[in-house]
Design an enzyme around this catalytic site. Structure first.
Site, PDB file in Angstrom:
ATOM      1  CG  ASP A  10       2.354   1.094 -13.991  1.00  0.00           C
ATOM      2  OD1 ASP A  10       3.424   1.676 -13.799  1.00  0.00           O
ATOM      3  OD2 ASP A  10       2.277  -0.100 -14.379  1.00  0.00           O
ATOM      4  N   GLY A  57      -8.729  -0.392  -9.540  1.00  0.00           N
ATOM      5  CA  GLY A  57      -9.002   0.228 -10.847  1.00  0.00           C
ATOM      6  C   GLY A  57      -9.120  -0.867 -11.885  1.00  0.00           C
TER       7      GLY A  57
HETATM    8  N1  AR6 Z   1      -3.565   8.859  -7.900  1.00  0.00           N
HETATM    9  C1  AR6 Z   1      -4.275   8.117  -7.025  1.00  0.00           C
HETATM   10  N2  AR6 Z   1      -5.120   7.135  -7.398  1.00  0.00           N
HETATM   11  C2  AR6 Z   1      -5.275   6.912  -8.722  1.00  0.00           C
HETATM   12  C3  AR6 Z   1      -4.570   7.648  -9.711  1.00  0.00           C
HETATM   13  C4  AR6 Z   1      -3.689   8.662  -9.259  1.00  0.00           C
HETATM   14  N3  AR6 Z   1      -2.964   9.391 -10.101  1.00  0.00           N
HETATM   15  N4  AR6 Z   1      -4.940   7.167 -10.939  1.00  0.00           N
HETATM   16  C5  AR6 Z   1      -5.836   6.181 -10.721  1.00  0.00           C
HETATM   17  N5  AR6 Z   1      -6.052   6.042  -9.389  1.00  0.00           N
HETATM   18  P1  AR6 Z   1      -5.139   1.262 -11.168  1.00  0.00           P
HETATM   19  P2  AR6 Z   1      -4.892  -1.571 -10.348  1.00  0.00           P
HETATM   20  C6  AR6 Z   1      -6.893   5.069  -8.648  1.00  0.00           C
HETATM   21  O1  AR6 Z   1      -5.921   0.863 -12.381  1.00  0.00           O
HETATM   22  O2  AR6 Z   1      -6.354  -1.710 -10.225  1.00  0.00           O
HETATM   23  C7  AR6 Z   1      -2.185  -0.517 -14.679  1.00  0.00           C
HETATM   24  O3  AR6 Z   1      -2.385  -0.534 -16.046  1.00  0.00           O
HETATM   25  C8  AR6 Z   1      -7.968   4.338  -9.413  1.00  0.00           C
HETATM   26  O4  AR6 Z   1      -9.154   5.114  -9.439  1.00  0.00           O
HETATM   27  O5  AR6 Z   1      -4.090   2.289 -11.305  1.00  0.00           O
HETATM   28  O6  AR6 Z   1      -4.015  -2.110  -9.244  1.00  0.00           O
HETATM   29  C9  AR6 Z   1      -0.998  -1.360 -14.236  1.00  0.00           C
HETATM   30  O7  AR6 Z   1       0.030  -1.365 -15.199  1.00  0.00           O
HETATM   31  C10 AR6 Z   1      -8.116   3.077  -8.573  1.00  0.00           C
HETATM   32  O8  AR6 Z   1      -8.979   3.319  -7.453  1.00  0.00           O
HETATM   33  O9  AR6 Z   1      -4.407  -0.040 -10.509  1.00  0.00           O
HETATM   34  C11 AR6 Z   1      -1.599  -2.708 -14.028  1.00  0.00           C
HETATM   35  O10 AR6 Z   1      -1.630  -3.459 -15.237  1.00  0.00           O
HETATM   36  C12 AR6 Z   1      -6.725   2.829  -8.008  1.00  0.00           C
HETATM   37  O11 AR6 Z   1      -6.008   4.058  -8.189  1.00  0.00           O
HETATM   38  C13 AR6 Z   1      -2.998  -2.422 -13.576  1.00  0.00           C
HETATM   39  O12 AR6 Z   1      -3.314  -1.121 -14.043  1.00  0.00           O
HETATM   40  C14 AR6 Z   1      -5.946   1.707  -8.673  1.00  0.00           C
HETATM   41  O13 AR6 Z   1      -6.209   1.698 -10.068  1.00  0.00           O
HETATM   42  C15 AR6 Z   1      -3.119  -2.387 -12.070  1.00  0.00           C
HETATM   43  O14 AR6 Z   1      -4.478  -2.235 -11.722  1.00  0.00           O
END
Ligand code: AR6
Length: 180
Positions: free
Chosen positions: A40, A127
């Site tokens: 995000d 994440g």
């Molecule tokens: N490209 C691909 N994957 C990524 C990237 C990127 N640029 N950055 C992180 N990941 P998360 P969630 C991976 O935390 O768990 C936010 O604050 C990361 O390693 O982005 O659904 C939102 O505003 C992990 O495996 O999403 C929400 O409040 C995956 O993407 C909350 O986090 C998802 O991590 C959502 O949490």
């Protein structure tokens, strides 16, 4: 790694989902569409303020867990951002699996409705939301394969995994599906 389902492709890549040149990239958002860290944060940083201006205007009520909304992509290479909200992991007995599958399906429905031929997903919920990666990978790939078998679109679904560990989990889950 890639597999073909009825002529459509599911592909795994390691990298940054925000850099993908596809019709739609998926944001792992929160239900207030308020921005945050992880995917995000990267989307709004790279895409610029136009994305949040649009979601604030069009979706002031936010986006409930398991559903999705669509916006433009600002300065990103993609044409659209599909914002979805995966569940927060809390042990697995609060409907997390169904909500996670629903988040993937909602994104694919919106992609098809908006003529997106290609879409790139991060590993939703794995994440900040703490979903165990092996389970999340299986659910993600099952949801996408059954959607593609049924609807025969979009043409390309790419999972962009940020770490080697996440890539390995998705590769193992994809092998399981291929072996069936
Ligand atoms: N490209 C691909 N994957 C990524 C990237 C990127 N640029 N950055 C992180 N990941 P998360 P969630 C991976 O935390 O768990 C936010 O604050 C990361 O390693 O982005 O659904 C939102 O505003 C992990 O495996 O999403 C929400 O409040 C995956 O993407 C909350 O986090 C998802 O991590 C959502 O949490």
């Amino acid at each position: 790694m890639k597999i073909s389902i009825n002529g459509q492709t599911i592909e795994l890549a390691q990298g940054d989902v925000t850099l993908q040149q596809v019709d739609a990239i998926v944001n792992a958002a929160n239900s207030r569409l308020a921005g945050g860290g992880g995917v995000d944060g990267a989307i709004h940083r790279r895409g610029g303020p136009a994305i949040m201006e649009e979601t604030d205007r069009r979706y002031p009520q936010g986006c409930p867990t398991g559903t999705a909304v669509i916006s433009g992509a600002g300065r990103l290479a993609a044409k659209h951002v599909i914002h979805t909200v995966g569940p927060v992991w809390s042990g697995g007995k609060r409907g997390e699996a169904e909500l996670l599958a629903s988040a993937y399906r909602s994104c694919l429905d919106l992609a098809v409705a908006n003529d997106c031929r290609s879409i790139a997903f991060p590993a939703l919920s794995t994440g900040e939301y703490g979903y165990p990666i092996d389970q999340a990978a299986r659910i993600a790939l099952q949801a996408v394969t059954s959607f593609l078998s049924e609807k025969a679109a979009p043409e390309l679904v790419r999972f962009v995994l940020f770490t080697e560990g996440a890539y390995g989990a998705f590769a193992a889950a994809l092998e399981e599906i291929r072996a069936k």
